[in-house]
Write an enzyme that holds these catalytic residues in place. Sequence first.
Site, PDB file in Angstrom:
ATOM      1  CD  GLU A  15      -2.543  -1.204   2.753  1.00 37.66           C
ATOM      2  OE1 GLU A  15      -2.173  -0.407   3.638  1.00 37.66           O
ATOM      3  OE2 GLU A  15      -3.452  -2.015   2.920  1.00 37.66           O
ATOM      4  N   PRO A  16       1.739   1.432  -0.965  1.00 35.27           N
ATOM      5  CG  PRO A  16       2.939   1.438  -2.987  1.00 35.27           C
ATOM      6  CD  PRO A  16       2.028   0.574  -2.136  1.00 35.27           C
ATOM      7  NE  ARG A  72       5.718   9.907   3.266  1.00 34.06           N
ATOM      8  CZ  ARG A  72       5.224  10.874   4.047  1.00 34.06           C
ATOM      9  NH1 ARG A  72       5.484  12.123   3.776  1.00 34.06           N
ATOM     10  NH2 ARG A  72       4.505  10.574   5.105  1.00 34.06           N
ATOM     11  NE  ARG A  94       4.816  16.727   3.416  1.00 38.16           N
ATOM     12  CZ  ARG A  94       5.465  15.940   4.272  1.00 38.16           C
ATOM     13  NH1 ARG A  94       4.793  15.152   5.062  1.00 38.16           N
ATOM     14  NH2 ARG A  94       6.776  15.943   4.310  1.00 38.16           N
ATOM     15  CE1 TYR A 126       1.697  14.630   9.956  1.00 34.85           C
ATOM     16  CE2 TYR A 126       1.848  15.579   7.751  1.00 34.85           C
ATOM     17  CZ  TYR A 126       1.181  14.813   8.679  1.00 34.85           C
ATOM     18  OH  TYR A 126       0.006  14.224   8.318  1.00 34.85           O
ATOM     19  CB  CYS A 142      -4.273  35.678  10.085  1.00 34.79           C
ATOM     20  SG  CYS A 142      -4.701  36.790   8.752  1.00 34.79           S
ATOM     21  CD  GLU A 143      -3.472  29.905  12.589  1.00 34.29           C
ATOM     22  OE1 GLU A 143      -2.654  29.573  13.469  1.00 34.29           O
ATOM     23  OE2 GLU A 143      -4.694  29.778  12.699  1.00 34.29           O
ATOM     24  CE1 TYR A 172      -0.917  10.850   3.270  1.00 30.81           C
ATOM     25  CE2 TYR A 172       1.397  10.571   2.689  1.00 30.81           C
ATOM     26  CZ  TYR A 172       0.168  10.026   3.012  1.00 30.81           C
ATOM     27  OH  TYR A 172       0.020   8.664   3.075  1.00 30.81           O
TER      28      TYR A 172
END
Length: 411
Positions: free
Chosen positions: A262-263, A265, A301, A305, A332-333, A361
Amino acid sequence: MSLENLARRYGTPLYVYSGGHMLSRLGMFEIAFAAVPHLVCYAVKANSTLGILQLFARRGAGFDVVSGGELERVLAVDRRAVGRTVFSGIGKTAAEMDLALRAGILQFNVESEGELELLAERAAKLRKRARIALRVNPDVFAETHPYISTGMREHKFGIDIRRARAVYRRAGKHLDPSGVSVHIGSQIRSAEPFGAAAERVANLVVELRRDGHAIRYVDAGGGLGIEYDADKPFDAQEQVRRYASALVPVVRKLGGVTLLLEPGRFLVAQAGALLTRVLYVKKNGTKNFVIVDAAMNDLIRPALYQAHHQIVPVGPGRGKRTIVADVVGPVCETGDFFARDRKLPVVAPGELLAILDTGAYGMVLASNYNSRPRAAEVLVDGRGAHVIRRRETIADLLAAERRKMPRRAPR
Ligand SMILES: *Cc1c(COP(=O)(O)O)cnc(C)c1O
């Protein structure tokens, strides 16, 4: 293919993918696992755009889905690919099970006893027999980001491998225990934990067969990592080869099983780039900021992460001068950044940048935060560039919402 031309024609932020790159990655799997019966089930959650699913379906790949929505995507692309589709996930609803039972998927990867009971009930009701694999938790540690490590006892995924036999015994006549599945996490760079997990699964298969179950599938999950850092060497073919040499001997020794892989990425990440234009360059105190028109809503990402993505100017650049800057979006973060204290060639407003290795992702995690319409996606293949998802409009965003609330009744 000129990225500058694509950006001019379709606007930015823009995801651009190479179909040839994706298929070459799939080909590496096919070659590396040729010695055993196998099926590559592309993990749809890495990038679920229909154009990409179609690319893989046409090459005969199967799919790993984690929701009814992802299964609907596979159905929309190729009805026959459903027979090559496995359904993973810890929270399947009765409606999702019914959809998958009616469609006739290859296998349910069951993650709890409660799910086993509900699936048996739904299958009985629909007069179907569901092929199942328990997703076992092999208690293997894999070096990766804590958010994407899944194969240890304290994680929410799977069933403790030591309890699996007892659970298989409880599968009634509407369930066909046909496999065992495992998935230990994502962005795993070493083959060793995959081998260790496969060994534990193989031992379980031997026991299950002794218990009378006809186990025909071993699902090794996904999780094979890539190298995001351009300064470090990375040989994708060699990576798959090492991965295969950890799994193939185990499967061969078992005999009589098809290996499911199940690859996600690994197949799509490095085939994609996010194109974005520089809006402003500014300095606050001693810090430089390059403000671009993509933001965390397009690619989360780095914020989620602490992921590293290489960022390069698309044009010829303006010589060798460099700056150290944060590359940030308009949201605005403070968490809205693509790189921090990154050494970059000097760039000016209007220049195009490419954020690399964003095929996995990226778009799937995009949101409408700050009411930003989601980017367009372009797939490049041997015949040219194809828009596989048009840019969202503000009208799309507002379409599901109610415009006028009733006024309060007059007194
Ligand atoms: C996320 C996931 C995958 C794919 O992981 P990658 O790291 O993208 O290869 C495969 N199987 C399951 C069950 C998953 O949850």
